[in-house]
Structure formats: structure tokens, C-alpha cells
Design a protein around this motif. Structure first.
Motif, PDB file in Angstrom:
ATOM      1  N   VAL A 432     -17.672   0.253   0.150  1.00  0.00           N
ATOM      2  CA  VAL A 432     -17.658   0.698   1.545  1.00  0.00           C
ATOM      3  C   VAL A 432     -16.661  -0.132   2.358  1.00  0.00           C
ATOM      4  N   SER A 433     -16.592  -1.435   2.102  1.00  0.00           N
ATOM      5  CA  SER A 433     -15.639  -2.267   2.827  1.00  0.00           C
ATOM      6  C   SER A 433     -14.206  -1.815   2.572  1.00  0.00           C
ATOM      7  N   TYR A 434     -13.932  -1.400   1.359  1.00  0.00           N
ATOM      8  CA  TYR A 434     -12.589  -0.897   1.058  1.00  0.00           C
ATOM      9  C   TYR A 434     -12.336   0.431   1.767  1.00  0.00           C
ATOM     10  N   ILE A 435     -13.377   1.264   1.853  1.00  0.00           N
ATOM     11  CA  ILE A 435     -13.221   2.528   2.583  1.00  0.00           C
ATOM     12  C   ILE A 435     -12.963   2.253   4.060  1.00  0.00           C
ATOM     13  N   VAL A 436     -13.697   1.295   4.630  1.00  0.00           N
ATOM     14  CA  VAL A 436     -13.507   0.948   6.037  1.00  0.00           C
ATOM     15  C   VAL A 436     -12.074   0.471   6.266  1.00  0.00           C
ATOM     16  N   SER A 437     -11.559  -0.371   5.374  1.00  0.00           N
ATOM     17  CA  SER A 437     -10.180  -0.844   5.524  1.00  0.00           C
ATOM     18  C   SER A 437      -9.186   0.304   5.378  1.00  0.00           C
ATOM     19  N   TRP A 438      -9.481   1.247   4.500  1.00  0.00           N
ATOM     20  CA  TRP A 438      -8.600   2.416   4.380  1.00  0.00           C
ATOM     21  C   TRP A 438      -8.627   3.236   5.662  1.00  0.00           C
ATOM     22  N   VAL A 439      -9.804   3.415   6.253  1.00  0.00           N
ATOM     23  CA  VAL A 439      -9.898   4.146   7.518  1.00  0.00           C
ATOM     24  C   VAL A 439      -9.027   3.472   8.582  1.00  0.00           C
ATOM     25  N   ALA A 440      -8.999   2.142   8.585  1.00  0.00           N
ATOM     26  CA  ALA A 440      -8.199   1.414   9.570  1.00  0.00           C
ATOM     27  C   ALA A 440      -6.716   1.732   9.449  1.00  0.00           C
ATOM     28  N   GLN A 441      -6.279   2.195   8.298  1.00  0.00           N
ATOM     29  CA  GLN A 441      -4.877   2.535   8.088  1.00  0.00           C
ATOM     30  C   GLN A 441      -4.533   3.949   8.554  1.00  0.00           C
ATOM     31  N   GLN A 442      -5.526   4.757   8.884  1.00  0.00           N
ATOM     32  CA  GLN A 442      -5.270   6.148   9.212  1.00  0.00           C
ATOM     33  C   GLN A 442      -4.838   6.300  10.679  1.00  0.00           C
ATOM     34  N   PRO A 443      -3.787   7.051  10.925  1.00  0.00           N
ATOM     35  CA  PRO A 443      -3.292   7.196  12.305  1.00  0.00           C
ATOM     36  C   PRO A 443      -4.261   7.927  13.221  1.00  0.00           C
ATOM     37  N   ASP A 444      -5.240   8.654  12.651  1.00  0.00           N
ATOM     38  CA  ASP A 444      -6.192   9.417  13.460  1.00  0.00           C
ATOM     39  C   ASP A 444      -7.447   8.626  13.794  1.00  0.00           C
TER      40      ASP A 444
END
Length: 828
Positions: A432-444
Motif C-alpha cells: 500500500v505504501s508503494y501504491i500511495v507513492s505511485w499516486v503521488a506521481q500522478q498529475p491528477d
């Protein structure tokens, strides 16, 4: 609920079970040791699986906190205890979880209403192609040590000289709980026949991320889709899932975390590989005339079928959203590569109405055990039924409320790799922490700061458990709404040393039916529990490591505002599980609210046609997210405690637990003799066909409570005390409360009571499962002491119990401290 149609709750529950069995299930057969070893000597060094506790943090690693967190437990925290007294051993005591009747905590107002934080902007992250990654990332060498733990230092342009691997000090291998030989043999046969993909070794087949890189590169050549995203690499030293494949991709996967639990520093080097559905890659929905007239309608119909659409998603994908302005955010699928190289299948669905250049807060929606991540972009016809019965708010509801929604397949299930570790803080929480960090990279995605998205979590059962362990270990999560989740699997699955064989069997079947890849100690332990009704100490130690209130105590690490939703008829994770979480959180000043609804892992037969539970859950969930994720201070989260009785009427209290009224105490010196037999004359369906709860038993010792003379609110855990002697092989008897006006068991709840059948006289006092019942004038309940119950069936329940006296105390709510919730507030 407007013009929305509803069906019988029993039909909705049966449909959910028929579609995927595990819609209802959250945790269950959590009996496996993540450190299970095989003849090959492979093992995991995850601290969550060890009975010796968490490893000490690496002093050489940094763990910067991006948000304020509580670091000390308030001194005002108190634990109420109930003592089990045995006249044969007067020194014997047993500590119990605090119940809702505990009055040591009486907040004057709802502490949930506190000011949320303010969002800030963050720079966008870089995109890296698969081809570039393959050129720049070198293949590291790995040791042949049976318990490898790699320390990888990776630069933004890696080479062979950039990759270093160090071997840590030798660590003791985790123990595997001993299981009877017959149980192991049966388990192997069952697993081989019903789940050939699971394998017979102690570890699942290694899943290498390298093929995903190659497929993504090929897909990019074909469709022009983006393939990789990454941010600045860091250094890591982490445990790995059993037998992970270390490849060129693994060298680029790193995290700042050095201690698997109880806290996780946010990972900043996250690799994600685009996973484009087949029809999307072929572009069939964009063909002139054929696309909008034929292909897109078919895709839209498939997308509205619960579960089926999720399984077919790699083929059909999402329906094209017609009429959106150019550049509007689009849904996408990726494989996020987690800390140990495991690919996690992730779906991103932007908020409704989001336009190019705009950002929205994001909600992670976790699935139940045996369920894939939801991909129903515009909802399904069953969303209302699922919310009403299981408390799970659908993707469409969240998107319509202005949130991006992210779902995923947990590790070891469906299109994710790895081994299912039962919401372990050392594995699934780190995913989940990796998913959260991936979300932080999304422009939306709206951000609160670099690598810190504005994010909340929802989900029921297994999707509720992951919220609690994730919020404890990653403090970037702003708010959580765990529904029908648990505090400790020891209490939930093995209460008073009695194994829940009904749920254990059903959950095991769900894992087999969905070809899940759980830790291989799960099946032998479940079968052993079914045969013997007992768990070994090693298995109990493992259960203690699989919950927020176990070992280590992760609840004490949660700082995110928490809305706990629990089912009054939930026989897998009863009300006491949410009560334990709430008591701890409130004592530490964490904004907390508790809602009890008629649903969960059980059948709500009290109000089959009443849709108010779903309406309440949706309203409370959206209000909580608006306050603590959107940061809307004008939104009120309402009273701290709301609950429903057997008639569907909702009540509220400004404090949790609700202030006590005068208890109802009933006693008898008549007693009786109970013949102890398995299956016959007990509570629940014959032979435990489904663990849906209790039924009135005819082989019972009864204690009837005098009829109420005024409206009385029974809320909390009743206390039963009785004196007995007996002989035989049984280790438990069972207690339940029956509504005399309907013949139904209160909340379907049955409590196992341990007994010692040595011919001597003993006295025992035990709290029963928590209930919520309103007694009108003239109504009464009867306590039944019974020999067997469907969810605890064992063939060893033989003997005779002679009871000489009984006493029952029913907790009541102070009527001056509660309010009746108007019907207009329980409708959409």
C-alpha cells in the motif's frame, strides 16, 4: 434511497456468496507463518510473523516524517478487565478487551471534529520508458543464503558499479507450527486437486517483474502507451517475500524503510508498468461507427457486472467516456513494483468531472479476501445491496463525490504476484505504501507535499484490515474507514481457545476457489483446526502478528482520523473487534467515530427489506472523507457513536462508549443438567452448513430475564456467571441470548465458554459477545447455555454438565444520554 430498487437482504447475501464467496470474508484462515521453511531452506525474515516481535530499526537509515504523528500513548489510556474465576484455581485470571459498557472514557464532545491539514502543490515526477530502464538497470548478484535480505543502492542511471548487495547477520529461521500428519496429508491432497496453481512447496512460484517490463515495452511499440514511471532512487534494506526473483527491475525498486513494522518511511523510488487492456490496445472503441455503436456499449455492459468485469478487465478494459473535453484524465491500469519486486495490479479511476490540469483527492478502496480490485467505473446494479449488507461503498459513489479511486489486487491474488500474507504489516501494508507513492506521481492527484498525496482509504473485511495496518505504518494516509474489520485475529478466530470451524472452512474454500496463493501453512493449519478444534501456540502467535491490536500493537501507531463501521450480526468479526480498536484510538485522542449497522459477515434477518443501513453507511463515509480528506471544516461528522437495534431503528450518543444505565441482573439457583453432544440440538444450521449465526436451541439450560417494564436499551457485552461440575471430553459450552418475542438470537452471536470437566465444582464468569437490543415494555430475553454451535462444531463435544447456579447481567444505556435518529436522516 430515492427510486433505487432493493431486494431481500438474504438474496443479496446469497448473490454475493455465489459470485465470489469472499465478498463476505475479510480475514479468516490467518494461520500461516510467513516465515514457513521448506526442505530447500527458504524462509522469510518478516518481523510480523515472528513471535519474538519486530526487529530493531537500522540506525543507518533515515525515516523522515512527512506529517505530524503521535509518538506517545496518552497516560489516560485505561483497560477494563474482566476476570474469569475458577474455584479450582482461585489465582487464575484472564484479561479481556474493554467493552462498550466501560465508562472510564467519557468525552464531553465528539473529538472527531478537528481541523484538517491544508494542501499544497508539489512538482510533477519524471516518466521513464521501459527501454531506457532495461538499458540503465544492471542485473545484481544475489547470495545463496536461504534467508536473503538485500541492501541495494541504486542511482538514477544504474550500472554494475552502482549496485551493491550486502549480506546481513544470520537471523534465526521462523518456526512452522506443528500440525498432525493426517492433517498435512489431507491438506496436500485438497490443495493439489482444487488449487493446482498454488503448488505444494512452502513458497509460491517466484514472480519476476522482468517479463512485465518486456511486455510493457512491446505494448508501447504497439499502442504508444506509457510504460514506466519512477522517481529518485534511494537505499533499502528490507525483508523479501519467499523466493522473490531478483532481476534488472528489482535493482531499481528501493525504499527508505528499514524497519518493516511498526512504522514505514515513505518509499520514493516507485516503478510502475502500464497494463493496457486488450481492446484498449487494439483501439476498437475508437473505430468510426463500429466503436461507439457496438464495441463501447458491450464494454460498458461488461463493466457493470460485479466481479466478472474485474476478472475480464485485462480484455475489455474501461468503456470510453464520451463527451469529455480534450485532455481530460482517463482511467488507467499499472503494475506497481513493490519493495521486494512483487508486481501489484493497480487501477486508477479519476473523479467524475475532473478536467485537464485539475487535481482531486484520492481514495484507496481495498477488496475483501478472495476478491479482485474493483474496476466498475460507473458502478453496478448491486452497489446498493452490497453497501446495505456489507458496508462497502462502491467506486461510482466515491468518484461522483469528487475523489479519484484506486483499487488493487492484493499480493498473492488474481493479477498481482507474490504470496498472500493475510494483511501483514510487513508485506501487504508495504505494498500500500508503494501504491500511495505511485499516486503521488500522478498529475491528477492532489498533493499535500512532495511524495505526499491527499489520500484516504475505504474497504470492507480484508479491505478494512489493510486500512488499519497501513495507517499504522504509513502516516501519509489522511483518514480511514475500516468496515467489518478486526483488532486481533486471536480473539476473532480463536475466542476463548475455540476455533471457528465454520468460517475457517468457508474462507479456505474461498481461497481455493479463487486460485489464491496464500502462505502454504494456511491450508494445513485450517484443516488441523477443523479436525481438532484447537490451534497450536505457534499458530496463535502468528494470529497475534496479523492484526492492528496484536503483536506489535499497531493501533497505538495510528494517527489518521478513523471511522469504524461494524456489523451487529457479524459472526466472523463481531462488535468487540471494533470496540477494541475504538477504545485505544479514543484514549489517545485520535479523531474516532463508531457506527454499528445490521450487516457484515452474517445474515441480517431482523430487517430484510430495510435499506436504511446502506443509506447511513454511505452518508457517514462521505461525511468522514469530506471532513478529513477533502479538508472541508464545514462538514459535521455527527455524534461519536451511532447504532441500530433489531428493528432497524438508529440511535446515537455523543460519547463512545455510551454512558451506562442501571444493568439488568437476573439469577437462578435452579440450574440444570446439559447433555453434551456434537451437532444435535445446538445452535445454528445442522452440521454447520453456513456460519450465519445462532438459532434457538432445544438442548439447553435456560435463564429467562423478567419482561421489561419500560423501554430499555441493551448495548454492550452481557456478563454470564455460573457454577458447574461435569465429566466428559468437551472443552467448551456455548451461550446465546434469544429474543422471546421473535425467537431470534440477538445479533446471531454465540459465545464459547471454556469448561473443565473433571468432576470438581467450578465457577466461571465470562463476558458474552456484544449486542444491541431495544426491549419494549413486556419484551424479554432468555439466556441459553448450549452444548454445540454451528460455527464451533467439533466431534469431541461429549459429556455432561451440571449447573447449580447462574447469573446474568445485561448492560443498558442511560436513556438520557442517547438520541433517536429520525428516519429522514437514514435515507438518501
Amino acid at each position: 434511497m430515492g427510486a433505487r430498487a432493493y431486494v431481500w437482504r438474504s438474496g443479496g447475501l446469497a448473490a454475493a456468496l455465489g459470485i465470489g464467496a469472499a465478498v463476505l470474508v475479510g480475514q479468516g484462515v490467518a494461520l500461516a507463518d510467513v516465515g514457513a521453511t521448506s526442505g530447500s531452506g527458504s524462509s522469510s525474515t518478516a518481523s510480523g510473523a515472528s513471535s519474538t516481535g519486530s526487529p530493531k530499526p537500522d540506525p543507518g537509515a533515515s525515516a523522515p516524517a512527512t506529517k505530524p504523528r503521535l509518538t506517545e500513548k496518552a497516560s489516560a489510556t485505561t483497560d477494563s478487565t474482566n476476570t474469569k474465576v475458577d474455584t479450582a484455581d482461585p489465582t487464575s485470571t484472564k484479561k479481556k478487551k474493554s467493552s462498550v459498557s466501560d465508562q472510564s472514557i467519557k468525552p464531553a464532545h465528539n473529538p472527531a471534529d478537528v481541523a484538517p491539514k491544508k494542501a499544497t502543490d508539489a512538482p510533477p515526477t519524471a516518466k521513464v520508458s521501459a527501454a531506457e530502464s532495461a538499458k540503465t538497470v544492471a542485473q545484481p548478484k544475489i547470495s545463496k543464503d536461504p534467508t536473503p535480505t538485500t541492501s541495494v543502492a541504486v542511482s538514477s542511471v544504474a550500472s554494475a558499479a552502482d549496485v551493491t548487495i550486502t549480506k546481513p547477520q544470520e537471523q534465526p529461521q521462523a518456526r512452522v507450527a506443528p500440525v498432525p500428519t493426517a492433517a498435512i496429508a489431507i491438506s496436500n491432497v485438497v490443495t493439489t486437486v482444487l488449487n493446482p496453481f498454488a503448488g505444494g512447496s512452502p513458497t509460491a512460484p517466484a514472480v519476476s517483474p522482468l517479463p512485465w517490463v518486456m511486455l510493457a515495452a512491446a505494448r508501447q511499440e504497439f499502442s504508444g502507451a506509457k510504460t514506466l514511471t519512477a522517481v529518485q532512487p534511494v537505499t533499502t534494506s528490507t525483508p523479501v517475500d519467499p523466493k522473490p526473483t531478483v532481476s534488472a527491475m528489482a535493482a531499481a525498486v528501493a525504499t527508505t524503510n528499514v524497519s518493516p513494522s511498526p512504522t514505514i518511511a515513505p518509499p520514493t523510488n516507485v516503478v510502475a508498468i502500464a497494463a493496457t487492456p486488450l481492446l484498449t490496445a487494439l483501439g476498437l472503441q475508437y473505430l468510426p461507427i463500429i466503436g461507439p455503436l457496438f464495441v463501447t456499449p458491450i464494454v460498458a455492459i461488461v463493466n457493470e457486472i460485479p466481479i466478472v468485469s474485474d476478472l475480464l478487465h485485462p480484455i475489455f478494459g474501461y468503456p470510453v467516456q464520451a463527451g469529455l473535453p480534450p485532455g481530460s484524465p482517463q482511467p488507467e491500469d499499472v503494475q506497481v513494483i513493490s519493495f521486494d519486486g512483487t508486481p501489484i495490479n493497480v487501477h486508477f479511476m479519476p473523479a467524475v468531472g475532473l478536467r485537464a490540469g485539475q487535481q482531486a483527492p484520492t481514495i484507496l478502496d481495498g477488496p475483501g479476501l478472495g476478491m479482485p480490485g474493483a474496476t466498475n467505473l460507473n458502478g453496478t446494479p448491486l452497489d446498493g445491496i452490497i453497501t446495505d449488507n456489507l458496508g462497502a461503498v462502491g467506486v461510482a459513489t466515491l468518484r461522483d463525490a469528487g475523489y479519484n479511486v484506486v483499487t488493487w489486487d492484493p499480493r498473492g491474488e488474481y493479477f498481482s504476484g507474490g504470496v498472500l500474507q493475510l494483511d501483514s504489516p510487513d508485506y501487504e501494508a508495504r505494498d500500500v505504501s508503494y501504491i500511495v507513492s505511485w499516486v503521488a506521481q500522478q498529475p491528477d492527484a492532489k498533493l499535500d507535499g512532495p511524495n505526499d498525496p491527499r489520500i484516504g482509504m475505504v474497504g470492507a473485511s480484508y479491505g478494512g484490515g489493510i486500512q488499519l495496518v497501513s495507517a499504522a505504518t504509513d502516516h501519509r494516509i489522511d483518514a480511514i474507514v475500516p468496515t467489518i474489520a478486526w483488532n486481533t485475529l486471536n480473539d476473532a478466530l480463536y475466542p476463548n481457545q475455540a476455533y471457528k470451524s465454520g468460517w475457517g472452512t468457508l474462507l479456505t474454500a474461498a481461497l481455493l476457489a479463487t486460485f489464491s496463493r496464500p502462505n502454504p501453512a494456511v491450508y494445513p493449519a485450517a484443516i488441523s483446526g477443523d479436525f481438532t478444534g484447537m490451534l497450536t501456540q505457534d499458530q496463535q502467535d502468528l494470529l497475534a502478528a496479523r492484526g492492528p491490536g496484536g503483536t506489535p500493537d499497531l493501533v497505538s501507531q495510528i494517527t489518521a482520523p478513523t471511522l469504524l463501521i461494524q456489523g451487529t450480526v457479524d459472526t466472523l468479526f463481531p462488535l468487540s473487534e471494533a470496540d477494541a480498536n475504538a477504545t485505544d484510538l479514543i484514549a489517545r485522542g485520535v479523531p474516532t467515530k463508531v457506527v454499528w449497522f445490521c450487516g457484515g459477515h452474517g445474515l441480517c434477518i431482523n430487517d430484510l427489506l430495510d435499506p436504511r443501513d446502506g443509506a447511513v453507511i454511505q452518508q457517514e463515509t462521505l461525511a468522514w472523507l469530506a471532513r478529513y480528506v477533502k479538508g472541508d471544516g464545514a462538514v459535521s461528522t455527527g455524534p461519536q457513536f451511532e447504532w441500530v437495534d433489531q428493528t432497524g431503528q438508529y440511535y446515537s450518543s455523543n460519547a463512545y462508549p455510551v454512558p451506562n444505565g442501571n444493568p439488568i441482573v437476573t439469577s437462578s439457583t435452579t440450574g440444570g443438567v446439559l447433555t453434551l453432544l456434537p451437532f444435535i440440538g445446538g445452535s445454528g444450521p445442522l452440521l454447520g452448513v453456513l456460519p450465519i449465526g445462532g438459532t434457538k436451541a432445544f438442548n439447553a439450560i435456560n435463564l429467562t430475564v423478567p419482561a421489561a417494564t419500560a423501554t430499555t436499551y441493551v448495548v454492550g457485552a452481557p456478563q454470564l456467571t455460573f457454577t458447574y461440575s461435569g465429566t466428559g471430553q468437551a472443552t467448551h459450552v456455548y451461550a446465546q441470548l434469544v429474543d422471546n418475542s421473535t425467537g431470534l438470537v440477538l445479533g446471531n452471536q454465540v459465545t464459547p465458554i471454556p469448561v473443565t470437566l473433571d468432576g470438581q465444582t467450578h465457577t466461571i464468569s465470562e463476558p458474552l459477545q456484544m449486542v444491541a437490543e431495544t426491549l419494549r415494555p413486556g419484551q424479554s430475553v432468555t439466556l441459553q447455555l448450549i452444548a454445540s454451535a454451528a460455527d464451533y462444531e467439533t466431534i469431541t463435544s461429549l459429556g455432561q454438565l451440571k449447573v447449580s447456579s447462574m447469573s446474568l447481567s445485561l448492560p443498558t444505556a442511560d436513556p438520557s444520554k442517547i438520541a433517536i435518529v429520525p428516519a429522514s436522516q437514514t435515507q438518501l
